[in-house]
Scaffold this motif. Structure first.
Motif, PDB file in Angstrom:
ATOM      1  N   ALA A   1       0.845  -1.206   0.000  1.00  0.00           N
ATOM      2  CA  ALA A   1       0.000   0.000   0.000  1.00  0.00           C
ATOM      3  C   ALA A   1       0.877   1.251   0.000  1.00  0.00           C
ATOM      4  O   ALA A   1       0.647   2.194  -0.769  1.00  0.00           O
ATOM      5  N   GLN A   2       1.902   1.216   0.835  1.00  0.00           N
ATOM      6  CA  GLN A   2       2.781   2.383   0.934  1.00  0.00           C
ATOM      7  C   GLN A   2       3.513   2.643  -0.381  1.00  0.00           C
ATOM      8  O   GLN A   2       3.621   3.780  -0.831  1.00  0.00           O
ATOM      9  N   LYS A   3       3.971   1.573  -0.976  1.00  0.00           N
ATOM     10  CA  LYS A   3       4.702   1.686  -2.240  1.00  0.00           C
ATOM     11  C   LYS A   3       3.801   2.309  -3.311  1.00  0.00           C
ATOM     12  O   LYS A   3       4.203   3.200  -4.050  1.00  0.00           O
ATOM     13  N   PHE A   4       2.569   1.827  -3.374  1.00  0.00           N
ATOM     14  CA  PHE A   4       1.634   2.365  -4.361  1.00  0.00           C
ATOM     15  C   PHE A   4       1.335   3.834  -4.060  1.00  0.00           C
ATOM     16  O   PHE A   4       1.380   4.688  -4.949  1.00  0.00           O
ATOM     17  N   ASN A   5       1.050   4.112  -2.797  1.00  0.00           N
ATOM     18  CA  ASN A   5       0.706   5.486  -2.416  1.00  0.00           C
ATOM     19  C   ASN A   5       1.856   6.446  -2.719  1.00  0.00           C
ATOM     20  O   ASN A   5       1.631   7.562  -3.193  1.00  0.00           O
TER      21      ASN A   5
END
Ligand code: ADP
Ligand code: TRP
Length: 323
Positions: free
Chosen positions: A159-163
């Motif tokens: 999620a963090q990578k995408f965000n």
């Protein structure tokens, strides 16, 4: 506002009482206070099950198990993962952001690799498919057993990578480690998973349950001898069914001597039948009406898809495939 809860179980075999006390019972307890979505992870099961009759039978069986154990389709969105193709679409977007070495550290992959099994791309990608299950539904909490904790961390990292790459879209989910019963031991005293052949089936026939109980491994003490309940595999299972007073009384009978393992097994068998009797009865109504079960899954999938479609519109726009 109720918190959004998401979890799934793979239809990779027959449900056993370890799955009940370790997972399903908690799902049933949590369904009232949460906006819950529980699914059958059939795409995950495809990493190990390659027989169409077995897989489809397992899927239907697990759906019946869930319903018989008390998951209420009025409260929980109940569906099968493969009915939500957006999950695999999202997996692809995530795949394109995931470095290979990151997945090489996953325990599921390392275990299979160590056992020198042929690791498929699907098994390698298991944590990312699971991240998609969780993130696509904006899960806030994910109740799982301890063995799945690393996968929730993968979901958070993904999620963090995408965000960071495309903008804030995904919530970071929290694991909820199921503390109901730490580990239910199997008939040989090892952990009871679907694959060790040491299980007590949740919805077996009387004869299957009896056979499993009678096969519980013990030492060879005679009925007269004093026994240590804490070293007894039968006693460990009594703990799931008896209240404190009953356990204290049984503990005393173990240490006093005079209680044979056969008698203890007969008692355990009776406890299992009494405990699961009402659930087994409920299950037969679903067994007699598989169309009703399929309909529940279809309706659940429609409900889940309506939610994920909204999410995926934003995702597609963010990654740039929407014109
Ligand atoms: P299995 O180990 O039977 O293949 P899964 O890995 O599909 O089961 O797990 C389904 C759920 O059941 C998980 O939440 C897991 O932690 C729980 N579970 C499985 N075996 C046990 C056990 N022996 N005791 C307690 N919980 C268990
Ligand atoms: N990997 C989980 C298991 O083996 C099943 C699963 C698949 C799952 N997707 C999930 C659990 C999403 C929680 C959330 O038990």
């Amino acid at each position: 506002m109720k918190k959004r809860l998401v979890s799934g179980i793979q239809p990779s075999g027959v449900m056993h009482i370890g799955n009940y006390f370790g997972a399903i019972k908690q799902f049933v307890d949590l369904q009232n206070e949460h906006d819950a979505s529980i699914f059958i992870a059939d795409l995950h099961a495809l990493t190990t099950v390659h027989d169409k009759d077995i897989l489809s039978k397992n899927i239907l069986n697990i759906a019946m198990d869930y319903l018989a154990c008390g998951l209420d389709p009025e409260k929980v969105t109940l569906f099968k993962q493969s009915d939500i193709p957006e999950v695999t679409e999202l997996t692809w977007y995530f795949n394109c952001l995931t470095p290979m070495p990151f997945l090489e550290r996953a325990t599921s992959y390392k275990d299979a690799h160590m056992k020198a099994k042929d690791v498929t791309v699907g098994l390698f990608d298991y944590p990312i498919l699971m991240a998609s299950d969780i993130l696509i539904q904006d899960a806030e909490i994910v109740p799982v057993g301890q063995d799945q904790k690393q996968h929730i961390e993968y979901a958070r990292d993904t999620a963090q990578k995408f965000n960071n790459t495309f903008g804030e879209i995904f919530k970071l989910p929290e694991p909820m480690l199921l503390g109901g019963v730490a580990i239910v031991p199997g008939t040989d005293g090892r952990k009871m998973p679907k694959s060790y052949g040491n299980t007590i089936p949740l919805f077996g026939t009387d004869a299957e349950i009896k056979k499993a109980v009678m096969s519980i491994v013990t030492d060879s003490k005679t009925p007269e001898e004093s026994k240590n309940p804490d070293e007894c595999n039968i006693f460990a299972l009594h703990k799931l069914f008896l209240n404190t007073d009953e356990l204290t009384a049984l503990r005393a009978r173990y240490t006093e001597g005079g209680l044979g393992y056969k008698e203890s097994k007969d008692m355990l068998y009776a406890e299992i039948i009494a405990f699961f009797g009402p659930l087994r009865e409920k299950r037969t109504t679903y067994e007699n009406d598989p169309e009703l079960v399929k309909d529940i899954l279809r309706k659940g999938a429609e409900k889940a898809r309506a939610v994920v479609e909204v999410k995926m519109k934003t995702v597609r726009a963010k990654v740039g495939v929407t014109l």
